[in-house]
Design an enzyme around this catalytic site. Structure first.
Site, short mmCIF file in Angstrom:
data_model
loop_
_atom_site.label_atom_id
_atom_site.label_comp_id
_atom_site.label_asym_id
_atom_site.label_seq_id
_atom_site.Cartn_x
_atom_site.Cartn_y
_atom_site.Cartn_z
N TYR A 1 -82.60 0.46 36.96
CA TYR A 1 -81.34 1.48 36.91
C TYR A 1 -81.93 2.84 36.78
CZ TYR A 1 -77.75 -1.79 36.26
OH TYR A 1 -76.83 -2.88 36.42
N ASP B 1 -84.05 -16.95 36.26
CA ASP B 1 -83.33 -17.91 36.96
C ASP B 1 -83.14 -19.23 36.43
OD1 ASP B 1 -86.15 -18.20 37.04
OD2 ASP B 1 -86.63 -18.95 39.13
N ASP C 1 -77.54 -7.27 33.05
CA ASP C 1 -76.27 -6.97 33.89
C ASP C 1 -75.47 -8.26 34.64
OD1 ASP C 1 -74.21 -5.38 35.35
OD2 ASP C 1 -75.24 -5.53 36.76
N LYS D 1 -89.26 -12.55 33.95
CA LYS D 1 -89.53 -13.16 35.06
C LYS D 1 -91.11 -13.01 35.12
CE LYS D 1 -89.00 -15.13 39.07
NZ LYS D 1 -88.43 -16.63 39.22
N ASP E 1 -72.27 -11.09 33.33
CA ASP E 1 -71.07 -11.37 34.24
C ASP E 1 -71.06 -13.02 34.20
OD1 ASP E 1 -70.42 -8.82 34.98
OD2 ASP E 1 -69.92 -9.21 37.11
C1 IPM Z 1 -71.78 -2.97 33.49
C2 IPM Z 1 -71.42 -2.40 34.96
C3 IPM Z 1 -72.30 -1.28 34.85
C4 IPM Z 1 -73.80 -1.60 34.93
C5 IPM Z 1 -71.95 -0.40 36.41
C6 IPM Z 1 -70.65 -0.20 36.51
C7 IPM Z 1 -72.98 0.54 36.72
O1 IPM Z 1 -71.86 -3.42 35.85
O2 IPM Z 1 -71.66 -2.36 32.51
O3 IPM Z 1 -72.13 -4.21 33.50
O4 IPM Z 1 -74.45 -2.23 35.94
O5 IPM Z 1 -74.36 -1.50 33.98
MG MG Z 2 -72.31 -5.35 35.14
#
Ligand code: IPM
Ligand code: MG
Length: 358
Positions: free
Chosen positions: A141, A223, A247, A191, A251
């Site tokens: 990032y 993975d 990240d 990884k 999710d």
């Molecule tokens: C998160 C989001 C952010 C990230 C985006 C919006 C930049 O996906 O906080 O998980 O990737 O960190």
């Molecule tokens: Mg995210």
């Protein structure tokens, strides 16, 4: 008196943040804690108003506050801007970096009555309680980025991935400290079979592990981890990993709790903590009173816990959310047979009402 900077941002951000404020105000009435809320612009909204997604006034306000409550940023309207002005790269990432918020905690907690809202089977989910500790100010990032035109008419794009021992050590120690307060299991995800930063990561974890003999340490490739998270999520207590892996895995992990609309987050490690839901600005449902405010409301609970050390008050919010679910109310992302649909505003009202009734 706690001073809270309020950054609603874009899309559903402006709808969910007021609902978390309602919860904090209700906690204030109940417990005698006093909060002040000062709003500032961030993301696309800030770009539209000032020409920059992270105005200096916003950053100054954050620095002068005791905690920050953030909604979400970004949307299709700002996707074509030069990258440094895009809400993600131009506001959220510099905010995290400027405030030195290197640790992002994402607790995957399951409310028992949401077990069948998940796409996974109930027997896989029962008893899941995971804390993902994501490194937040390093890695891909923040590495140098570049583009270069090639002779064949194409282009070459580069993102540098680097981590220093210091960056790894501080996040890993924080994760071990968190594991000590839980079930004392730490899974470090990397990884290391391919990536050099991951090899340094693993070596560093292995060294630090000797300081935490009471915590069981395991290592897992990312993975494999993404597969294990849905195969047998109960095996995890604390997961610690680098920025990008964290990240993606969070999710995925959010679906264990039924909806990404339930996943709260706390970004800490600097002078002031930042609390935001893990989801984005959901432009497709913005402005329709459909968004689930619970991830933001639960992030307010994390604020009470981590920034203000008010465990009892944090639990008030969590209990109030549990009561709402027990009463059968759901936002559209979680609704199923036998439950009642509730809008964003009504959900916030009900959580605040439940806090008052505690
Ligand atoms: C998160 C989001 C952010 C990230 C985006 C919006 C930049 O996906 O906080 O998980 O990737 O960190
Ligand atoms: Mg995210």
């Amino acid at each position: 008196m706690y001073r809270i900077a309020v950054l609603p941002g874009d899309g559903i951000g402006v709808e969910i943040v007021p609902e978390a404020i309602k919860a904090l105000k209700a906690v204030g009435e109940k417990s005698g804690l006093e909060f002040t809320f000062t709003e500032a612009l961030i993301g696309g909204a800030a770009y539209d108003a000032t020409g920059h997604p992270l105005p200096t006034e916003t950053l100054d306000l954050c620095r002068q506050s005791d905690a920050i409550l953030l909604g979400a940023i970004g949307g299709p309207k700002w996707d074509e801007l030069p990258v440094h002005l895009r809400p993600e790269v131009g506001s959220l990432l510099p905010l995290r970096k400027e405030l030195a918020l290197f640790a992002n905690l994402r607790p995957v907690m399951l409310f028992p009555n949401l077990l069948h809202a998940s796409t996974l089977k109930r027997e896989v989910l029962e008893g899941v309680d995971i804390l993902v500790v994501r490194e937040l100010t390093g890695g891909l990032y923040f590495g140098e980025k570049s583009r270069e035109k090639l002779a064949d008419g194409g282009e070459k794009a580069t993102d540098i991935l680097s981590y220093t021992t210091h960056e790894i050590e501080r996040i890993v120690r924080l994760a071990y400290d968190a594991a000590r307060k839980r079930r004392k299991q730490l899974c470090s995800v990397d990884k290391a079979n391919v990536i050099e930063t991951s090899r340094l990561w693993r070596e560093t974890v292995t060294k630090i592990a000797t300081d935490y003999p009471d915590v069981e340490t395991t290592h897992m490739y990312v993975d494999n981890c993404s597969m294990q998270l849905i195969r047998n999520p109960r095996q995890f207590d604390v997961i610690v990993t680098e920025n990008m892996f964290g990240d993606i895995l969070t999710d995925e992990a959010s679906m264990l709790s039924g909806s990404i609309g339930m996943l709260a987050s706390a970004s800490i490690g600097g002078e002031v903590g930042l609390y935001e839901p893990s989801h984005g600005s959901a432009p497709d449902i913005a402005g329709q009173n459909k968004a689930n405010p619970l991830a933001t409301i639960l992030s307010a609970a994390l604020m009470l816990r981590y920034s203000f050390d008010r465990e009892q008050e944090a639990q008030m919010i969590e209990k109030a959310v549990q009561m709402l679910l027990d009463d059968g109310y759901r936002t559209p992302d979680l609704v199923e047979a036998g439950t009642k649909v509730l809008g964003t505003v009504e959900t916030g009202d009900m959580v605040a009402g439940n806090i008052a009734r505690l």
